[in-house]
Design an enzyme around this catalytic site. Sequence first.
Site, PDB file in Angstrom:
ATOM      1  N   GLU A 194       9.148  16.825  14.414  1.00 53.42           N
ATOM      2  CA  GLU A 194       9.638  16.637  13.046  1.00 53.42           C
ATOM      3  C   GLU A 194       8.874  17.571  12.117  1.00 53.42           C
ATOM      4  O   GLU A 194       7.654  17.461  11.989  1.00 53.42           O
ATOM      5  CB  GLU A 194       9.414  15.177  12.628  1.00 53.42           C
ATOM      6  CG  GLU A 194       9.936  14.876  11.242  1.00 53.42           C
ATOM      7  CD  GLU A 194       9.601  13.453  10.783  1.00 53.42           C
ATOM      8  OE1 GLU A 194       8.477  12.988  11.054  1.00 53.42           O
ATOM      9  OE2 GLU A 194      10.456  12.838  10.134  1.00 53.42           O
ATOM     10  N   LYS A 203       0.877  -1.183   0.000  1.00 57.25           N
ATOM     11  CA  LYS A 203       0.000   0.000   0.000  1.00 57.25           C
ATOM     12  C   LYS A 203       0.909   1.225   0.000  1.00 57.25           C
ATOM     13  O   LYS A 203       1.452   1.608   1.027  1.00 57.25           O
ATOM     14  CB  LYS A 203      -0.867  -0.033   1.265  1.00 57.25           C
ATOM     15  CG  LYS A 203      -2.221   0.655   1.156  1.00 57.25           C
ATOM     16  CD  LYS A 203      -2.196   2.127   0.818  1.00 57.25           C
ATOM     17  CE  LYS A 203      -1.840   3.019   1.986  1.00 57.25           C
ATOM     18  NZ  LYS A 203      -1.706   4.435   1.583  1.00 57.25           N
ATOM     19  N   CYS A 256      13.474  11.458   6.110  1.00 56.67           N
ATOM     20  CA  CYS A 256      13.465  11.008   7.512  1.00 56.67           C
ATOM     21  C   CYS A 256      14.832  11.178   8.152  1.00 56.67           C
ATOM     22  O   CYS A 256      14.944  11.425   9.345  1.00 56.67           O
ATOM     23  CB  CYS A 256      13.025   9.554   7.596  1.00 56.67           C
ATOM     24  SG  CYS A 256      14.059   8.456   6.615  1.00 56.67           S
ATOM     25  N   GLU A 307       9.914   1.826  10.597  1.00 52.43           N
ATOM     26  CA  GLU A 307      10.839   2.904  10.245  1.00 52.43           C
ATOM     27  C   GLU A 307      10.056   4.193  10.322  1.00 52.43           C
ATOM     28  O   GLU A 307       9.232   4.479   9.459  1.00 52.43           O
ATOM     29  CB  GLU A 307      11.388   2.663   8.850  1.00 52.43           C
ATOM     30  CG  GLU A 307      12.305   1.450   8.836  1.00 52.43           C
ATOM     31  CD  GLU A 307      12.548   0.912   7.457  1.00 52.43           C
ATOM     32  OE1 GLU A 307      12.096   1.551   6.485  1.00 52.43           O
ATOM     33  OE2 GLU A 307      13.169  -0.141   7.346  1.00 52.43           O
TER      34      GLU A 307
HETATM   35  P1  NAP Z   1       2.437   8.708   7.214  1.00 56.20           P
HETATM   36  O1  NAP Z   1       1.412   9.743   7.155  1.00 56.20           O
HETATM   37  O2  NAP Z   1       2.662   8.000   8.484  1.00 56.20           O
HETATM   38  O3  NAP Z   1       2.094   7.649   6.079  1.00 56.20           O
HETATM   39  C1  NAP Z   1       2.901   6.523   5.845  1.00 56.20           C
HETATM   40  C2  NAP Z   1       2.073   5.431   5.212  1.00 56.20           C
HETATM   41  O4  NAP Z   1       1.092   5.001   6.162  1.00 56.20           O
HETATM   42  C3  NAP Z   1       1.301   5.922   3.999  1.00 56.20           C
HETATM   43  O5  NAP Z   1       1.211   4.893   3.052  1.00 56.20           O
HETATM   44  C4  NAP Z   1      -0.051   6.228   4.595  1.00 56.20           C
HETATM   45  O6  NAP Z   1      -1.055   6.194   3.646  1.00 56.20           O
HETATM   46  C5  NAP Z   1      -0.185   5.091   5.583  1.00 56.20           C
HETATM   47  N1  NAP Z   1      -1.196   5.341   6.618  1.00 56.20           N
HETATM   48  C6  NAP Z   1      -1.697   6.525   7.052  1.00 56.20           C
HETATM   49  N2  NAP Z   1      -2.645   6.301   7.993  1.00 56.20           N
HETATM   50  C7  NAP Z   1      -2.718   4.980   8.171  1.00 56.20           C
HETATM   51  C8  NAP Z   1      -3.495   4.124   9.029  1.00 56.20           C
HETATM   52  N3  NAP Z   1      -4.403   4.616   9.875  1.00 56.20           N
HETATM   53  N4  NAP Z   1      -3.304   2.801   8.929  1.00 56.20           N
HETATM   54  C9  NAP Z   1      -2.396   2.294   8.072  1.00 56.20           C
HETATM   55  N5  NAP Z   1      -1.654   3.039   7.237  1.00 56.20           N
HETATM   56  C10 NAP Z   1      -1.796   4.362   7.296  1.00 56.20           C
HETATM   57  O7  NAP Z   1       3.848   9.253   6.724  1.00 56.20           O
HETATM   58  P2  NAP Z   1       4.135  10.156   5.474  1.00 56.20           P
HETATM   59  O8  NAP Z   1       3.675  11.534   5.770  1.00 56.20           O
HETATM   60  O9  NAP Z   1       3.683   9.483   4.233  1.00 56.20           O
HETATM   61  O10 NAP Z   1       5.721  10.098   5.453  1.00 56.20           O
HETATM   62  C11 NAP Z   1       6.509  10.935   6.201  1.00 56.20           C
HETATM   63  C12 NAP Z   1       6.915  10.260   7.498  1.00 56.20           C
HETATM   64  O11 NAP Z   1       7.597   9.044   7.229  1.00 56.20           O
HETATM   65  C13 NAP Z   1       7.887  11.121   8.272  1.00 56.20           C
HETATM   66  O12 NAP Z   1       7.583  11.024   9.637  1.00 56.20           O
HETATM   67  C14 NAP Z   1       9.204  10.469   7.982  1.00 56.20           C
HETATM   68  O13 NAP Z   1      10.196  10.710   8.927  1.00 56.20           O
HETATM   69  C15 NAP Z   1       8.831   9.037   7.928  1.00 56.20           C
HETATM   70  N6  NAP Z   1       9.814   8.274   7.196  1.00 56.20           N
HETATM   71  C16 NAP Z   1      10.573   7.412   7.874  1.00 56.20           C
HETATM   72  C17 NAP Z   1      11.548   6.702   7.214  1.00 56.20           C
HETATM   73  C18 NAP Z   1      12.421   5.729   7.935  1.00 56.20           C
HETATM   74  O14 NAP Z   1      13.063   4.951   7.291  1.00 56.20           O
HETATM   75  N7  NAP Z   1      12.506   5.758   9.246  1.00 56.20           N
HETATM   76  C19 NAP Z   1      11.721   6.873   5.843  1.00 56.20           C
HETATM   77  C20 NAP Z   1      10.902   7.774   5.193  1.00 56.20           C
HETATM   78  C21 NAP Z   1       9.929   8.462   5.868  1.00 56.20           C
HETATM   79  P3  NAP Z   1      -1.586   7.596   3.034  1.00 56.20           P
HETATM   80  O15 NAP Z   1      -0.386   8.285   2.479  1.00 56.20           O
HETATM   81  O16 NAP Z   1      -2.480   7.121   2.000  1.00 56.20           O
HETATM   82  O17 NAP Z   1      -2.211   8.349   4.136  1.00 56.20           O
END
Ligand code: NAP
Length: 837
Positions: free
Chosen positions: A386, A179, A288, A254
């Site tokens: 963040e 997904k 990230c 992650e």
């Molecule tokens: P996010 O809002 O947490 O979304 C991540 C994924 O989770 C997306 O596919 C999102 O889908 C999905 N999601 C959202 N709500 C959900 C729920 N209730 N149940 C299951 N899945 C759900 O993160 P983002 O804004 O896309 O990405 C930025 C974040 O990712 C930042 O915090 C960044 O630091 C972190 N990140 C971490 C790493 C690492 O390796 N540690 C790498 C890259 C990014 P939708 O987009 O469709 O809402």
Amino acid sequence: MSIDKIERDLYIGGQWTPAQSGTRRDVVDPATATVIGTVAEGDAGDIDRAVSAARTAFVDGPWPRMSGRERARVLNRVAVLLRENAEELAELESLDVGKPIGLALPVDVMTTVEQYEYYAALAQTLDGSTRDTPLNTFAYTRREPLGVVGAITPFNFPLILSNSKLAPALAAGNTIVHKPADDTPLTALRMAELLTEAGVPEGVVNVVTGSGAVAGDALLRHPGVDKIAFTGSTAIGRRAASAAAESLVPLTMELGGNAANIVFEDADVDKAVGAAIKGFVFNTGQFCMAGPRLLVARPLYDVFLGILADAVPTVPIGNPRDAQTVIGPMASDRHVTKVEDFVAAAKADGGRVLCGGERLDLDGGFYYQPTVIADLPNESSVVQEEIFGPVLTVQPFDDEAEAIALANSTAYGLAAGIQTTNLARAHRVAARLDAGIVFVNDWAMLDPAVPFGGVKASGFGRRLTVRNPMSTYTTKAAVVESGGSPFALSSIDLDEPRADEVLVRMVAAGLCHTDLGVASGGLPFPLPGVLGHEGAGVVEAVGSAVSRVSPGDRVLLSFTSCGDCANCRDGHPAYCATWLPLNLLGGARADGSPTITRDGMQLGGHFFGQSSFSELALVDERSVVKLADDAPLEKLAPLGCGVQTGVGAVWNVLQPRPGDSVVVLGAGAVGLSAVMAAALTPATTIVAVDKVSSRLDLARELGATHVIEAGTGNLTAQIQEATGGGASGMVETTGNVGVLRAGVDALASRGTAVIVGAPPFGTEVALDVNGMLGGKRVVGLTLGDSETQRLIPVLAELVAQGRLPVERLITEYPFADIEKAVEAMTGGTTIKPVLRF
Ligand code: NAP
């Protein structure tokens, strides 16, 4: 190349299929805010179809049952197809996320290619192992795929992050439901086509686009999923973790980051400025591992702020399709709004905006100026949370301790950076930072070979390490394959330091007869294995409970002990109740776990708590003795065994009184150390016995008053004559029972013979019982019965004063020439070979 309007459905069971609800979602180009296509909006029913397709492919399909080599061929074809379609993929990524095209191709697409090449290679090495058991059974382990993996990925690096889950999961034979983030679904769908074209069977990879709240949530909670691999924000990660806890599936998390980048006053300022800017503008700060918190040593603070205020506005920002662009738009309008809110909060908290601080009105896209903010209090939400945008906060610090405290003061622990020209400081501080990865003098990207993951609220689990999840450090060591084999250099993996362990970069290691005894098969130790027990080096990292040493300290390595038994508590750790298994026989930690592996197989390690014939060694804290910052390690290495054994025999056991005699049988490294030690006591007669006359000459120079060339007469009579009637003390180092018997016979009444030399296990000696009745004593001795923490610093000081000239015993050899050193030692041409790393 131009890409027409994009219309994509879900990819389930090898078929393109609309969402069962028929709903679709717009895909928007963030550079212009225009709609460039639509994708199907999957829901729980679609997730269910996808999981069931993945389950069928896992249970009935060929993928999990193919050999690793066959899967590797397919993954290599994926890499080839990625290269062939690199430009198209880069353009899709740029359209979807707003990535500058100049970065999308070399970074996003090429890293993805390397992931497939890397995991294709690893797929061929996923072997099991056979296990020896005392039962009459044949036991073995197999590597098996887990089953259906649910992969949920964020918007910021769609290609890299999706495929960092897909490639290893595929290499291991799993099937997948992916997904992707709803803002950035395009490359995930294109990958589904390329994977199929490369030969990944239908149903193995399924892609369901849709919102996180609906499709993502359904995937997290689906009972047919065997593992969740989640990358995203900490907030959503918490939900994922609680869903996985309900269904008891393993998960890799992650999550968010908020890395500190510490600039010390000794940094190369130009490089540090480069690292600081790269750390927060790369991927428009939607990274990230970004370094949005810059901590600058106070003497550099104002200078640094001035340079940043001038340099940051010159970084090219604009159309991501322009090859010169470094900062593109943010991925969506809601992300820009979030950054605006943070900058408003910064102003309210007293922050001084040095540059940027505004939206950028360009082509209707989602742009925000790169922004630098100084003087914020550490408690400000802008520092603590963040931001995930092109915003850098800058704070001053006064000393190293404050820098570390500020760096560790947020909830996150994904990455950190250190800018310094002081290598010892770099290692010392890196070990103190709460971070899964620390960049030194740069702000870097990851390579598939580097383990990656966070601590604290940044998640848990490590990806990019399927070779052997326990291995953190790969290093070069001299491995003995079996009894009688030579020492051969080989790559090995060290475990991560446990709480009471220290990682030491070796500078020198002495070669001792005990190493040769084990290598020849005469002494028991599990081979193949890594020997070496007279190490000296510099601490690279320490476990959480280590208090005696810190990274950067110079240390000498000696034997280990439990610290808890009666003898350890009495100050006699060389007679620790578990001495033999801990130092020699076990080849592993006390709990049986290995410290060293090679290709996933356990090697004999933990030799004297160190196994120091290795560029890096994982050492028990109890084996480590701290030395002065300028200690000459190559000179001091033999103190850990040979020297302290000879010295301890004289000082700790014989304790000569004024006018006593000390007879040393065997003028090797231990015997000559005993001679040097005796010369520092009130003994007036010091007799050295050996069959090599050059050693006897050296014994004289080191303090022997008499020498006897063995084999030139009756040894007992010769010793009695030299000592004027019998020896009051004697140190036997030859391991030869004939020499021992002659020596005991030559003891004076109430004389003591200390046995140090070790013949093969099981050797016995006959004594004249009536001859013993004159109060003679025969005492066995291990490692001088020394308390290393007290004795070794004293010996180092005596060496520094020139009163214990151990360098007279030493010949140095490069580590790679270890076999030459062995030859020279067994041939008698070198008394104490010291290997230099
Ligand atoms: P996010 O809002 O947490 O979304 C991540 C994924 O989770 C997306 O596919 C999102 O889908 C999905 N999601 C959202 N709500 C959900 C729920 N209730 N149940 C299951 N899945 C759900 O993160 P983002 O804004 O896309 O990405 C930025 C974040 O990712 C930042 O915090 C960044 O630091 C972190 N990140 C971490 C790493 C690492 O390796 N540690 C790498 C890259 C990014 P939708 O987009 O469709 O809402």
